[in-house]
Scaffold this motif. Structure first.
Motif, short mmCIF file in Angstrom:
data_model
loop_
_atom_site.label_atom_id
_atom_site.label_comp_id
_atom_site.label_asym_id
_atom_site.label_seq_id
_atom_site.Cartn_x
_atom_site.Cartn_y
_atom_site.Cartn_z
N ALA A 101 -2.87 1.89 23.13
CA ALA A 101 -4.09 1.94 22.33
C ALA A 101 -3.92 2.85 21.12
O ALA A 101 -4.34 2.53 20.01
N LEU A 102 -3.29 4.00 21.35
CA LEU A 102 -3.07 4.93 20.24
C LEU A 102 -2.12 4.34 19.20
O LEU A 102 -2.37 4.46 17.99
N VAL A 103 -1.06 3.70 19.70
CA VAL A 103 -0.11 3.09 18.75
C VAL A 103 -0.77 1.98 17.97
O VAL A 103 -0.60 1.85 16.74
N LEU A 104 -1.56 1.15 18.66
CA LEU A 104 -2.25 0.05 17.99
C LEU A 104 -3.22 0.56 16.94
O LEU A 104 -3.29 0.04 15.82
N ALA A 105 -3.98 1.61 17.31
CA ALA A 105 -4.93 2.20 16.35
C ALA A 105 -4.18 2.79 15.15
O ALA A 105 -4.61 2.65 14.00
N GLY A 106 -3.06 3.44 15.41
CA GLY A 106 -2.27 4.01 14.33
C GLY A 106 -1.72 2.95 13.40
O GLY A 106 -1.75 3.10 12.17
N VAL A 107 -1.22 1.86 13.98
CA VAL A 107 -0.68 0.77 13.17
C VAL A 107 -1.78 0.14 12.32
O VAL A 107 -1.59 -0.18 11.13
N ILE A 108 -2.96 -0.05 12.95
CA ILE A 108 -4.10 -0.63 12.20
C ILE A 108 -4.46 0.26 11.01
O ILE A 108 -4.72 -0.23 9.90
N CYS A 109 -4.49 1.57 11.25
CA CYS A 109 -4.82 2.50 10.16
C CYS A 109 -3.77 2.45 9.05
O CYS A 109 -4.09 2.45 7.85
N LEU A 110 -2.49 2.40 9.45
CA LEU A 110 -1.42 2.33 8.46
C LEU A 110 -1.49 1.04 7.65
O LEU A 110 -1.35 1.06 6.41
N VAL A 111 -1.73 -0.06 8.33
CA VAL A 111 -1.84 -1.34 7.63
C VAL A 111 -3.07 -1.36 6.72
O VAL A 111 -3.03 -1.84 5.58
N SER A 112 -4.18 -0.82 7.25
CA SER A 112 -5.42 -0.79 6.46
C SER A 112 -5.25 0.06 5.20
O SER A 112 -5.82 -0.25 4.15
N SER A 113 -4.46 1.12 5.31
CA SER A 113 -4.24 1.97 4.13
C SER A 113 -3.52 1.21 3.03
O SER A 113 -3.62 1.55 1.84
N GLN A 114 -2.77 0.17 3.41
CA GLN A 114 -2.06 -0.66 2.44
C GLN A 114 -2.88 -1.87 2.01
O GLN A 114 -2.46 -2.61 1.13
N MET A 115 -4.05 -2.05 2.63
CA MET A 115 -4.91 -3.18 2.29
C MET A 115 -6.03 -2.81 1.35
O MET A 115 -6.43 -3.61 0.50
N VAL A 116 -6.54 -1.60 1.49
CA VAL A 116 -7.72 -1.18 0.72
C VAL A 116 -7.28 -0.43 -0.54
O VAL A 116 -6.45 0.48 -0.48
N VAL A 117 -7.82 -0.84 -1.67
CA VAL A 117 -7.56 -0.18 -2.95
C VAL A 117 -8.90 0.14 -3.60
O VAL A 117 -9.81 -0.69 -3.62
N VAL A 118 -9.02 1.37 -4.13
CA VAL A 118 -10.24 1.79 -4.82
C VAL A 118 -9.93 1.89 -6.32
O VAL A 118 -9.07 2.68 -6.73
N ILE A 119 -10.62 1.09 -7.11
CA ILE A 119 -10.49 1.12 -8.57
C ILE A 119 -11.60 2.00 -9.12
O ILE A 119 -12.78 1.71 -8.94
N LYS A 120 -11.24 3.07 -9.83
CA LYS A 120 -12.23 4.01 -10.34
C LYS A 120 -12.98 3.43 -11.53
O LYS A 120 -12.52 2.50 -12.20
N THR A 121 -14.17 4.00 -11.79
CA THR A 121 -14.96 3.58 -12.94
C THR A 121 -14.19 3.85 -14.23
O THR A 121 -13.57 4.90 -14.40
N GLY A 122 -14.25 2.89 -15.13
CA GLY A 122 -13.51 3.02 -16.38
C GLY A 122 -12.12 2.42 -16.32
O GLY A 122 -11.37 2.50 -17.30
N TYR A 123 -11.76 1.84 -15.18
CA TYR A 123 -10.45 1.23 -15.00
C TYR A 123 -10.62 -0.19 -14.49
O TYR A 123 -11.66 -0.52 -13.89
#
Length: 297
Positions: free
Chosen positions: A48-70
């Motif tokens: 469970a811990l490994v799965l949660a860690g992998v999900i977090c790592l993959v999610s970090s590569q999926m979500v991008v935040v574009i700032k205002t003005g860009y």
């Protein structure tokens, strides 16, 4: 957001391995009949811990935040998408897609070197410390990213600005070429035309051009100073000539009035006032003094 998920995922993976190591020591001292069940519970927790860690790592590569003005530019295996990514949260395929940001805020390009040009009078003039304020249009961010190499540095080149300054100064007279209210808008328009010609219309907007220093070459300034001295001397001579003419006219007027005031009767009176009544003591044979007109009848 990405960094938080990345760090959290890494911590979960570390926790999984630490937890497994610690539980293995405990299981080693358990009774034989309990070891199997304990190993299953530990295995499930670690999984469970490994799965949660992998999900977090993959999610970090999926979500991008574009700032205002860009705006974002999406690439898939190096292929650039024509559609810009708007500011806010965006999703991308991990390890397959990348999203690069392009600055759409007002930016400044500074040129500190002298830029030489000529006025409409063919007078050499230089400009220095030039600041160009420009903005990349958001809908053209992907085009800029795909077509302009090293766009952050080369989008507004020194050569482009120099050319605009030379073109603008050539349309102005000497006095106008150092007037910031005239030269700056002229350079701004010339630079916008150059940018439109290079990149196309609607790609880059030139907001303002600021020229902090401008001056003519030394020979021109010396010639101007000499001309001003000559003009001053001419004006002073004109004033002196006018005074002399006025004085001469006054003297002529006084002489005219004196001439008009002198008559034979006045001359006779002045002669009689000064005559002592004696006749000349020495006269030659041809000299005759007639005073009948002075003494009257």
């Amino acid at each position: 957001m990405m960094w938080i998920l990345l760090i959290f995922g890494a911590l979960l993976l570390i926790a999984a391995f630490v937890f497994k190591y610690m539980q293995e020591d405990k299981i080693f001292y358990m009774a034989a009949e309990k070891k199997e069940a304990a190993r299953k519970r530990v295995g499930k927790t670690v999984m469970a811990l490994v799965l949660a860690g992998v999900i977090c790592l993959v999610s970090s590569q999926m979500v991008v935040v574009i700032k205002t003005g860009y705006t974002g530019v999406r690439t898939t295996f190096g292929q650039i998408s024509d559609q810009p990514v708007q500011n806010g949260f965006s999703i991308k395929i991990p390890f397959v897609q990348q999203i690069e940001t392009v600055n759409n805020k007002l930016q400044d390009k500074t040129i500190e070197d002298q830029v030489w040009g000529e006025t409409a009078n063919r007078t050499a003039i230089w400009y220095k410390n030039i600041v160009v304020s420009y903005q990349i249009e958001p809908e053209k961010s992907a085009w800029i990213f795909a077509n302009v190499a090293d766009y952050k540095e080369s989008l507004i080149s020194n050569a482009l600005v120099s050319s605009a300054i030379k073109s603008a100064s050539a349309t102005l007279q000497d006095a106008e070429a150092t007037n910031r209210g005239m030269i700056e808008p002229a350079v701004c328009k010339a630079l916008q035309d150059s940018v439109n010609g290079k990149y196309g219309e609607g790609v880059l907007h030139i907001n303002k051009v600021t020229i902090n220093e401008a001056d003519f070459e030394e020979s021109y300034k010396t010639a101007i100073a000499d001309k001003q001295k000559a003009q001053l001397a001419y004006e002073q001579q004109e004033i002196e000539n006018k005074k002399n003419i006025e004085k001469a006219n006054a003297e002529a007027e006084a002489n005219r009035k004196l001439q008009e005031s002198i008559s034979p009767e006045v001359l006779q009176k002045q002669f009689l006032d000064k005559w002592n009544g004696e006749m000349p003591k020495v006269m030659d044979g041809n000299t005759m003094l007639d005073i009948s007109s002075f003494v009257g009848n």
